[in-house]
Design an enzyme around this catalytic site. Structure first.
Site, PDB file in Angstrom:
ATOM      1  N   ARG A 101       0.832  -1.210   0.000  1.00 47.44           N
ATOM      2  CA  ARG A 101       0.000   0.000   0.000  1.00 47.44           C
ATOM      3  C   ARG A 101       0.863   1.256   0.000  1.00 47.44           C
ATOM      4  O   ARG A 101       0.452   2.311  -0.443  1.00 47.44           O
ATOM      5  CB  ARG A 101      -0.905   0.026   1.237  1.00 47.44           C
ATOM      6  CG  ARG A 101      -1.935  -1.087   1.260  1.00 47.44           C
ATOM      7  CD  ARG A 101      -2.751  -1.023   2.547  1.00 47.44           C
ATOM      8  NE  ARG A 101      -3.662  -2.164   2.658  1.00 47.44           N
ATOM      9  CZ  ARG A 101      -4.762  -2.151   3.394  1.00 47.44           C
ATOM     10  NH1 ARG A 101      -5.093  -1.074   4.088  1.00 47.44           N
ATOM     11  NH2 ARG A 101      -5.535  -3.212   3.459  1.00 47.44           N
ATOM     12  N   GLU A 172     -10.701  -1.305  -5.753  1.00 48.42           N
ATOM     13  CA  GLU A 172     -11.285  -0.370  -4.802  1.00 48.42           C
ATOM     14  C   GLU A 172     -10.363   0.839  -4.632  1.00 48.42           C
ATOM     15  O   GLU A 172      -9.153   0.711  -4.768  1.00 48.42           O
ATOM     16  CB  GLU A 172     -11.499  -1.037  -3.437  1.00 48.42           C
ATOM     17  CG  GLU A 172     -12.339  -0.181  -2.485  1.00 48.42           C
ATOM     18  CD  GLU A 172     -12.349  -0.682  -1.033  1.00 48.42           C
ATOM     19  OE1 GLU A 172     -11.338  -1.209  -0.564  1.00 48.42           O
ATOM     20  OE2 GLU A 172     -13.389  -0.514  -0.379  1.00 48.42           O
TER      21      GLU A 172
HETATM   22  N1  5AD Z   1      -7.756 -10.133   5.991  1.00 44.51           N
HETATM   23  C1  5AD Z   1      -9.009  -9.896   6.439  1.00 44.51           C
HETATM   24  N2  5AD Z   1      -9.441  -8.712   6.866  1.00 44.51           N
HETATM   25  C2  5AD Z   1      -8.573  -7.693   6.848  1.00 44.51           C
HETATM   26  N3  5AD Z   1      -8.710  -6.399   7.208  1.00 44.51           N
HETATM   27  C3  5AD Z   1      -7.527  -5.779   6.989  1.00 44.51           C
HETATM   28  N4  5AD Z   1      -6.634  -6.648   6.491  1.00 44.51           N
HETATM   29  C4  5AD Z   1      -7.251  -7.844   6.391  1.00 44.51           C
HETATM   30  C5  5AD Z   1      -6.838  -9.138   5.955  1.00 44.51           C
HETATM   31  N5  5AD Z   1      -5.611  -9.365   5.503  1.00 44.51           N
HETATM   32  C6  5AD Z   1      -9.950  -5.806   7.717  1.00 44.51           C
HETATM   33  C7  5AD Z   1      -9.907  -5.329   9.151  1.00 44.51           C
HETATM   34  C8  5AD Z   1     -11.052  -4.347   9.139  1.00 44.51           C
HETATM   35  C9  5AD Z   1     -11.087  -3.814   7.740  1.00 44.51           C
HETATM   36  C10 5AD Z   1     -10.787  -2.375   7.568  1.00 44.51           C
HETATM   37  O1  5AD Z   1     -10.206  -4.617   6.995  1.00 44.51           O
HETATM   38  O2  5AD Z   1     -10.134  -6.362  10.060  1.00 44.51           O
HETATM   39  O3  5AD Z   1     -12.264  -5.030   9.334  1.00 44.51           O
END
Ligand code: 5AD
Length: 486
Positions: A101, A172
């Site tokens: 990112r 996104e």
């Molecule tokens: N896998 C699943 N969920 C994720 N989030 C961030 N990185 C991951 C990942 N690798 C989710 C966080 C939050 C949202 C902003 O993104 O738990 O719910």
């Protein structure tokens, strides 16, 4: 290049493209030859095309379900996605890791190596740029639903190139929504250019007969964001994308917690996005919506988290949003296991299935809230166009400089951070301190009155303490942060 809201010529696009592709070795893949990429994208079957599946869901009035998920070892990532597809995901994500990112691909590479050595995931997502087009294709080959990159990358140009060339048909993000909530020091002017590039790439594909979906990140900071602010940002990003040739846009909204306001926000978002695109001459657009399950602090208790997930699903289904992004019972802990992620999907799917033939009934309250959001969005967008002398890109930069659009709790120094939200006495998210928001006196008077009602009920003055109480309330099992009586 001078900043303006104007479709980049192919020459401008290809000039920047050479630099973007040269910025990391995987950018030199021959699969990034656009003729090759178009051929590959055309071979993606319809049921794996994000834009087509969203358009179909809109037609049928269905709410489809998508989780977030990403790990750094590619075989494990594929196992994870297959598991979530099996659990009922209608769309799959690949959540991208934090190094990628921030365009720190060497560090992502080290993370991948460490993960292999230690046999555990060292990154917090899937490093798509490091795996390149070939790796991303392998992921798509192993699933049977459309695939989207979900991230939070201010400069996602190389990432966008790689995923789309691999057949991932949605990306996104946007100039505001992947900057203001995610970065501190990157200007809005820079991210508008980065995202014009990402959108121009999609525009190029659309011009060559390939449908690709784009999704502005609706929830912004996910914490007490007033619907009119997130809707205005979504509409700005939709307009900027459409100018670059994007045709399939999913505008988003993060659940606020008051059912009337949440349903109103989705309805206003759908309607006003279509209105503004039409007004500025963008035809043949397919506009859909996405509802994000609660994005603020979650209860620690897993059963309570499941309750919140179920409520989120109820509201999403009743609002008739085209898609819903799910949470998991591990939300307050960290990155979920695949089993926890699957539980979130299953609970969510059951609720939308039970509610698929119902919608929130028209009422005076709903109608009033839709009108209120529309009024506020119009006021903000009028200011932006005036500031830019008619140019949306220029106006957006100025609107952030002056705090005319102001996102609460954002880390960016390019955001004024003067506006303060709080809930009113029924839990609607309102505005307690306007800062320099582009609202007229009538709108301000409405918010002041709503805050006064709450203050009177709670026997305290309208103050920042209300905002603080509201930020923590939901994770403690209440919507409105009532004063704690000692
Ligand atoms: N896998 C699943 N969920 C994720 N989030 C961030 N990185 C991951 C990942 N690798 C989710 C966080 C939050 C949202 C902003 O993104 O738990 O719910």
């Amino acid at each position: 290049m001078e900043l303006k809201n104007k479709k980049w010529t192919e020459e401008e696009f290809f000039r920047v493209r050479r630099e973007v592709l040269a910025s990391w070795p995987t950018g030199s893949s021959e699969l990034l030859n656009l003729d090759v990429a178009i051929k590959n994208l055309k071979s993606v079957p319809d049921h794996k095309n994000f834009a087509k599946k969203m358009a179909e869901a809109k037609k049928q009035g269905r709410t489809l379900v998508q989780p977030r998920a990403g790990v750094d070892r590619i075989d494990e990532h594929i196992t994870l996605l297959k598991f979530l597809e099996e659990a009922g995901a209608d769309f799959l994500p690949s959540t991208i890791d934090s190094y990628t990112r921030q365009n720190r691909y060497s560090e992502a590479e080290k993370g991948i190596e460490e993960s292999k050595r230690l046999n555990r995931n060292m990154l917090n997502g899937f490093p798509a740029v490091n795996y390149g087009v070939e790796g991303c294709m392998k992921v798509l080959d192993n699933v049977n639903v459309p695939l989207q990159a979900r991230h939070g990358t201010p400069d996602a140009r190389l990432l966008a190139e790689i995923i789309h060339a691999a057949g991932w048909t949605s990306n996104e993000g946007g100039a505001i929504s992947y900057n203001i909530p995610y970065a501190k020091n990157i200007s809005v002017e820079d991210t508008i250019k980065y995202w014009q590039y990402c959108d121009r790439l999609v525009g190029y594909y659309e011009d060559h007969g390939v449908s690709i979906n784009r999704e502005p990140f609706g929830p912004l900071t996910g914490t007490l964001v007033p619907a009119s602010i997130s809707n205005a940002v979504g509409i700005i990003e939709a307009l900027l994308a459409a100018e670059q040739g994007v045709k399939n846009i999913t505008v988003g909204y993060g659940m606020g917690g008051n059912v009337v306001q949440d349903v109103a926000a989705i309805k206003a978002l759908q309607k006003q996005t279509e209105y503004y695109l039409d007004k500025f001459g963008y035809k043949d657009m397919v506009i859909t919506t996405v509802f994000h399950q609660w994005m603020g602090g979650f209860p620690k208790n897993e059963d309570e988290a499941m309750g919140l997930i179920s409520m989120s699903s109820t509201v999403a289904a009743l609002s008739k949003a085209t898609k819903m992004i799910t949470k998991t019972p591990y939300e307050s802990i960290g990155i979920p296991t695949k089993e926890a992620n699957g539980r979130g999907i299953k609970a969510s799917k059951l609720v939308v299935s039970l509610l698929k033939d119902q919608q929130y009934l028209d009422s005076k309250e709903l109608d009033m809230e839709i009108k209120q959001i529309e009024k506020e969005v119009n006021s903000l967008l009028d200011c932006v166009f005036t500031l830019g002398n008619g140019d949306l890109a220029v106006g957006t930069v100025k609107a952030f400089e002056q705090g005319i659009i102001d996102v609460p709790f954002a880390p960016s120094k390019y955001n004024a951070g003067k506006m303060l939200p709080a809930r009113d006495n029924e839990g609607f998210i309102r505005i307690l301190d306007f800062g320099n928001l582009g609202f007229n006196d009538e709108i301000k008077a409405f918010h002041r009155q709503k805050m006064e009602e709450r203050a009177k009920y709670e026997g305290r003055n309208v103050s920042f303490q209300m905002t603080v109480d509201d930020v923590y309330a939901v994770s403690e099992g209440q919507l409105i942060g009532r004063p704690k009586r000692g």
